[in-house]
Design a protein around this motif. Structure first.
Motif, short mmCIF file in Angstrom:
data_model
loop_
_atom_site.label_atom_id
_atom_site.label_comp_id
_atom_site.label_asym_id
_atom_site.label_seq_id
_atom_site.Cartn_x
_atom_site.Cartn_y
_atom_site.Cartn_z
N GLY A 66 28.43 -33.86 4.59
CA GLY A 66 29.65 -33.11 4.84
C GLY A 66 29.45 -31.67 4.41
N LYS A 67 30.51 -31.07 3.94
CA LYS A 67 30.45 -29.67 3.50
C LYS A 67 29.65 -29.57 2.20
N VAL A 68 28.79 -28.56 2.13
CA VAL A 68 28.04 -28.25 0.91
C VAL A 68 28.25 -26.76 0.64
N GLN A 69 28.57 -26.45 -0.59
CA GLN A 69 28.79 -25.05 -0.98
C GLN A 69 28.04 -24.77 -2.28
N ILE A 70 27.34 -23.65 -2.31
CA ILE A 70 26.67 -23.22 -3.55
C ILE A 70 27.38 -21.97 -4.05
N ASP A 71 27.93 -22.06 -5.24
CA ASP A 71 28.46 -20.89 -5.93
C ASP A 71 27.37 -20.44 -6.88
N ALA A 72 26.83 -19.25 -6.64
CA ALA A 72 25.72 -18.74 -7.43
C ALA A 72 26.20 -17.60 -8.32
N GLU A 73 25.62 -17.52 -9.50
CA GLU A 73 25.88 -16.40 -10.39
C GLU A 73 24.58 -16.06 -11.10
N ALA A 74 24.49 -14.83 -11.56
CA ALA A 74 23.26 -14.38 -12.19
C ALA A 74 23.59 -13.42 -13.32
N ASP A 75 22.69 -13.35 -14.27
CA ASP A 75 22.80 -12.41 -15.39
C ASP A 75 21.69 -11.38 -15.26
N LEU A 76 22.03 -10.15 -15.63
CA LEU A 76 21.06 -9.07 -15.65
C LEU A 76 20.73 -8.71 -17.10
N ASP A 77 19.50 -8.27 -17.32
CA ASP A 77 19.12 -7.81 -18.66
C ASP A 77 19.47 -6.32 -18.80
N ASP A 78 19.09 -5.71 -19.89
CA ASP A 78 19.43 -4.31 -20.15
C ASP A 78 18.81 -3.34 -19.16
N ASP A 79 17.76 -3.77 -18.45
CA ASP A 79 17.12 -2.93 -17.44
C ASP A 79 17.63 -3.24 -16.03
N ASP A 80 18.70 -4.01 -15.93
CA ASP A 80 19.27 -4.46 -14.65
C ASP A 80 18.33 -5.34 -13.85
N ASP A 81 17.41 -6.02 -14.53
CA ASP A 81 16.56 -7.02 -13.89
C ASP A 81 17.22 -8.38 -14.02
N LEU A 82 16.99 -9.23 -13.04
CA LEU A 82 17.54 -10.58 -13.11
C LEU A 82 16.98 -11.32 -14.33
N ALA A 84 18.74 -14.49 -15.42
CA ALA A 84 19.10 -15.91 -15.27
C ALA A 84 19.90 -16.08 -13.99
N ILE A 85 19.73 -17.24 -13.36
CA ILE A 85 20.47 -17.59 -12.15
C ILE A 85 21.01 -19.00 -12.32
N ARG A 86 22.25 -19.20 -11.89
CA ARG A 86 22.88 -20.51 -11.97
C ARG A 86 23.51 -20.86 -10.63
N PHE A 87 23.37 -22.13 -10.22
CA PHE A 87 24.00 -22.64 -9.02
C PHE A 87 24.96 -23.76 -9.41
N ASP A 88 26.17 -23.70 -8.88
CA ASP A 88 27.08 -24.84 -8.89
C ASP A 88 27.14 -25.32 -7.45
N ILE A 89 26.63 -26.53 -7.22
CA ILE A 89 26.58 -27.08 -5.87
C ILE A 89 27.71 -28.09 -5.71
N HIS A 90 28.55 -27.87 -4.72
CA HIS A 90 29.67 -28.76 -4.43
C HIS A 90 29.36 -29.49 -3.13
N VAL A 91 29.41 -30.82 -3.19
CA VAL A 91 29.05 -31.65 -2.04
C VAL A 91 30.24 -32.52 -1.67
N GLU A 92 30.58 -32.53 -0.41
CA GLU A 92 31.72 -33.33 0.04
C GLU A 92 31.45 -34.83 -0.11
N ALA A 93 30.24 -35.27 0.20
CA ALA A 93 29.91 -36.70 0.12
C ALA A 93 30.02 -37.20 -1.32
N ASP A 94 30.32 -38.47 -1.45
CA ASP A 94 30.45 -39.10 -2.77
C ASP A 94 29.11 -39.71 -3.17
N LEU A 95 28.30 -38.93 -3.90
CA LEU A 95 26.99 -39.39 -4.37
C LEU A 95 27.05 -39.56 -5.89
#
Length: 132
Positions: A66-82, A84-95
């Protein structure tokens, strides 16, 4: 012969336009005329991971998520480099949680952006089923 060819041009300032095949993508280091490069990288990672997640599920016998959605967020360090990255994956199917973990692991092995990033930038992933 290369497998991928792009052309990126900046006429002035910090905005550039990249030609990727038949597509144009405007990226602005200041985030005024388009997304900034770090945001594009995070979106690209999620855009690669989502179909890899579907393929991983299919390989495990789950054809219709069914529907799959990834909400992504990231943190930057003091030099504006990536940093950390985090994904919250939402899946319609009941797994169940074990299946979700298995599909996430498989998707990590399929996603080309995941493979290209240094290990400390691999997304910290949480997946939720029956989400819609």
């Amino acid at each position: 012969m290369s497998d991928i060819e792009t052309s990126t041009v900046s006429e002035e300032g910090f905005t550039s336009t990249s030609e990727v095949g038949d597509f144009s993508l405007t990226i602005d280091a200041l985030g005024e005329d388009g997304p900034d490069p770090n945001s594009v990288l995070v979106a690209d990672y999620a855009s690669c991971f989502l179909p890899a997640f579907r393929v991983g599920a299919k390989q495990r016998g789950h054809e219709d998520l069914g529907k799959v959605q990834i909400d992504a967020e990231a943190d930057l360090d003091d030099d504006d480099d990536l940093a950390a990255i985090r994904f919250d994956i939402h899946v319609e199917a009941d797994l169940d949680d074990e299946t979700l973990a298995d599909v996430v692991e498989r998707a990590e092995g399929i996603c080309h952006v995941h493979a290209a990033l240094r290990e400390e930038l691999h997304a910290d992933i949480r997946a939720r089923a029956d989400a819609f």
